[in-house]
Each structure stands twice: as C-alpha cells, then as structure tokens.
Design an enzyme around this catalytic site. Sequence first.
Site, PDB file in Angstrom:
ATOM      1  CG  HIS A  27      -1.882  -1.249   1.363  1.00  0.00           C
ATOM      2  ND1 HIS A  27      -2.960  -0.915   0.173  1.00  0.00           N
ATOM      3  CD2 HIS A  27      -2.473  -2.004   2.109  1.00  0.00           C
ATOM      4  CE1 HIS A  27      -3.599  -2.164   0.487  1.00  0.00           C
ATOM      5  NE2 HIS A  27      -3.531  -2.540   1.563  1.00  0.00           N
ATOM      6  NE  ARG A  73     -14.328   0.345  -4.737  1.00  0.00           N
ATOM      7  CZ  ARG A  73     -15.238  -0.333  -4.005  1.00  0.00           C
ATOM      8  NH1 ARG A  73     -14.299  -0.729  -2.786  1.00  0.00           N
ATOM      9  NH2 ARG A  73     -16.242  -0.674  -4.006  1.00  0.00           N
TER      10      ARG A  73
HETATM   11  P1  A3P Z   1     -16.687  -2.918  -0.616  1.00  0.00           P
HETATM   12  O1  A3P Z   1     -16.363  -2.554   0.575  1.00  0.00           O
HETATM   13  O2  A3P Z   1     -17.125  -1.597  -1.525  1.00  0.00           O
HETATM   14  O3  A3P Z   1     -17.579  -3.977  -0.825  1.00  0.00           O
HETATM   15  P2  A3P Z   1      -9.355  -4.247  -0.647  1.00  0.00           P
HETATM   16  O4  A3P Z   1      -9.309  -5.557  -1.122  1.00  0.00           O
HETATM   17  O5  A3P Z   1      -8.663  -3.347  -1.246  1.00  0.00           O
HETATM   18  O6  A3P Z   1      -9.321  -4.264   0.896  1.00  0.00           O
HETATM   19  O7  A3P Z   1     -10.939  -3.713  -0.780  1.00  0.00           O
HETATM   20  C1  A3P Z   1     -12.101  -4.147  -0.642  1.00  0.00           C
HETATM   21  C2  A3P Z   1     -13.284  -3.924  -1.383  1.00  0.00           C
HETATM   22  O8  A3P Z   1     -13.022  -4.609  -2.482  1.00  0.00           O
HETATM   23  C3  A3P Z   1     -14.316  -4.132  -0.903  1.00  0.00           C
HETATM   24  O9  A3P Z   1     -15.280  -3.054  -1.261  1.00  0.00           O
HETATM   25  C4  A3P Z   1     -14.676  -5.583  -1.341  1.00  0.00           C
HETATM   26  O10 A3P Z   1     -16.076  -5.961  -1.262  1.00  0.00           O
HETATM   27  C5  A3P Z   1     -14.332  -5.327  -2.634  1.00  0.00           C
HETATM   28  N1  A3P Z   1     -13.786  -6.994  -3.257  1.00  0.00           N
HETATM   29  C6  A3P Z   1     -13.331  -7.811  -2.801  1.00  0.00           C
HETATM   30  N2  A3P Z   1     -13.373  -8.834  -3.513  1.00  0.00           N
HETATM   31  C7  A3P Z   1     -13.700  -8.422  -4.532  1.00  0.00           C
HETATM   32  C8  A3P Z   1     -13.868  -9.159  -5.991  1.00  0.00           C
HETATM   33  N3  A3P Z   1     -13.466 -10.536  -6.203  1.00  0.00           N
HETATM   34  N4  A3P Z   1     -14.377  -8.498  -7.003  1.00  0.00           N
HETATM   35  C9  A3P Z   1     -14.816  -7.270  -6.787  1.00  0.00           C
HETATM   36  N5  A3P Z   1     -14.709  -6.455  -5.846  1.00  0.00           N
HETATM   37  C10 A3P Z   1     -14.236  -7.169  -4.561  1.00  0.00           C
END
Ligand code: A3P
Length: 324
Positions: free
Chosen positions: A133, A156
């Site tokens: 990150h 995003r």
């Molecule tokens: P939301 O909280 O909007 O649902 P990170 O992986 O960077 O921690 O980000 C998490 C975000 O990515 C969350 O968003 C999660 O639901 C979403 N996410 C996780 N897996 C995913 C997938 N396979 N496809 C799309 N979005 C995904």
Amino acid sequence: HLQELEMTQECRDLISTLPTQRGWVHETIHQYQGFWFETLFMQGVVAFQKHFQADHDTDILLATNPKAGTTWLKAISFALVNRLRYPDTQRHPLLTVNPHILVPTLEIDLYNKREVPDLTTNSFTSRRLFSTHLPYSMLPISAKNSTNCKIVYLCRNPKDTLVSFWHFCNRLRPMSTSTGALSLEDAFDMFCRGSSGFGPYWDHVLGYWKESIEKPEKVLFLKYEEMKEQPIANMRRLADFLGWPFSPEEEAKGVVNDISKLCSFNNMRNLEVNKSGKGSLGQENNIYFRRGQVGDWMNYLTAEMIKKLDRITEEKFHGTGLRF
Ligand code: A3P
C-alpha cells in the site's frame, strides 16, 4: 486483538518525532514522508523501505490504496501468474486459501517483525508476487529502478474507497481500541484532510498515475470500475503487461473466462475460507468481501459530502488527465 506490535526501539524513537493524529483502526496514525500510517504498520513500512531488494528480474508488485480492490487484484494476478502450475480452476489454491496469504503485503505481512525476512527462499516462486500500500514515492529504490520489476496499480473512485474504508476500519476497531465506532462524519473529515491510512488518497493515486504515463512498460494503471465493467478485457491487459499474454490455445479453452469466474466477488465471498477463516493479523477474512459494487457511496454520503469530495478530487486531478 490485532497482532501484538513487534516494534524496534529505533521505530519507537522515529514515531516519537512524527506528527500524530487520531487513527482509524488504532488510537493514532503518524505522518511519515508525507503519508499517514497506523502505528501497527510503522515497523513494516520502515523495514520494507530499508531492506527490500527487487533484484529478481521478474518481480511483480501490486500496489493499491487500501479498499481499492486489493484482494481482487491479488486473486487475479495469482491465478494469471500461476496458470500453468494450477490450470484447473475447480481445484485451485484460491478455493481454499485467502488471497492475502497467497500474495503477502510487504509492509504488513512480511516486514512487520523485528527480524528481517528472507524473501529469496524457495517458498517464493521464481515470479515473485507481492503487494504494497506504499505510495510510489516511498517505494524502495530497487523496486523503482529495476525496469523488470513490474508494478500494477489498482485505483478506485474516492467516494467508494472512503465508504469501504470506513466500514472496514469499524470492523477492525473493536480488536484494537475501546473507543467505539468511528462516525462517518469524522471519517469523512479525516479522509478529506488526507489523514487516512496510506493517504492522502489523491497523492497516492497521482504518484502511480504519473509513473504509469512516463513509464507505461513499468507501471500499469487499472481502475476498479473498469475492471467491474470489463473484467476479461482488463485481465488480458494485465497478462499482456506482465509479458505473458493469453495464447490462442488458452483463449480457445476459455482460460480467461475461468479465471474471471474464479476471482469474481460472488465466488470468492462464498468460499468457506473467506466466510469463516482468519488472516495473518487475526482479522476475519470476510471483512474483505462486503458489497463489491460500484457506487455504494450513494447509500451513505450526504449531498454536501458528495459536493465537497468531488470538488477536492477535481482540484487535485485537474490537468492530470485522470478522471472518475
Ligand atoms: P466494498 O467495501 O465496497 O464492498 P481491498 O481488497 O483493497 O481491501 O478492498 C475491498 C473492497 O473490494 C471491498 O469493497 C470488497 O467488497 C471489494 N472486493 C473484494 N473482493 C472482490 C472481488 N473479487 N471483486 C470485486 N470486488 C471485490
């Protein structure tokens, strides 16, 4: 509780000199080299910067702001890079292991201990796949200078990133602080001021955006929203960028489709490991799978908040060619 801090005296001394503000997960976050970090991550950030050597010709670094879709990018990249080793998506490591274990985050999972890890052992395959990150400006010199160390950045839109981050931190807070939930109003203010984990959000995005324009062969810039709209096309882009495009035979066999399905939100979220398993810091894996949609901010942000966040984003991205 979140994993005990394993902090060296050097790191404690450093922290005592840094500007400090209210944290999102822990009590405090610290500003270091222009960005903000939760206390829990400081040791790993400093050690990663100091010790990581991108001396392998084929290293791949996945870089994201927290909540940009890191888990998804990890899953897709792991499946792409290992597609010869694991050709059958019905019997695949991603079905039983959380993506954060398969693709560790350098400053959180590997450099967070007092001891410096040896990343040259056999447990890391010839095509090493890591994530971070850290903003571009803070990456170790070897990662920036080695032309063969490829960097994939996933971005995003700021409103969904904020809402997702707020939910996520409130899931983690009970593990590390007794001060209760963070209100959306407070989270919004902190995010706008730039004091969110690994933020300011905009500086983080712009650092990688600029590099991807100057060095397109080194940094690939992907957007979560575009990946949701066209997962297959973006997976092809990713495979091309990594120097390993899908062959006509693979295309004919539907390999791209299979990987896309394997890594889709609904598939990943419903796997037992992601419903009930736990991660390296003791966190539940299900916190990484909330809604997985574009535009959920509409359900949370007020008209005033939207206006303010849009204005900041327009100002910060003005003239850069970057739009949401
Ligand atoms: P939301 O909280 O909007 O649902 P990170 O992986 O960077 O921690 O980000 C998490 C975000 O990515 C969350 O968003 C999660 O639901 C979403 N996410 C996780 N897996 C995913 C997938 N396979 N496809 C799309 N979005 C995904």
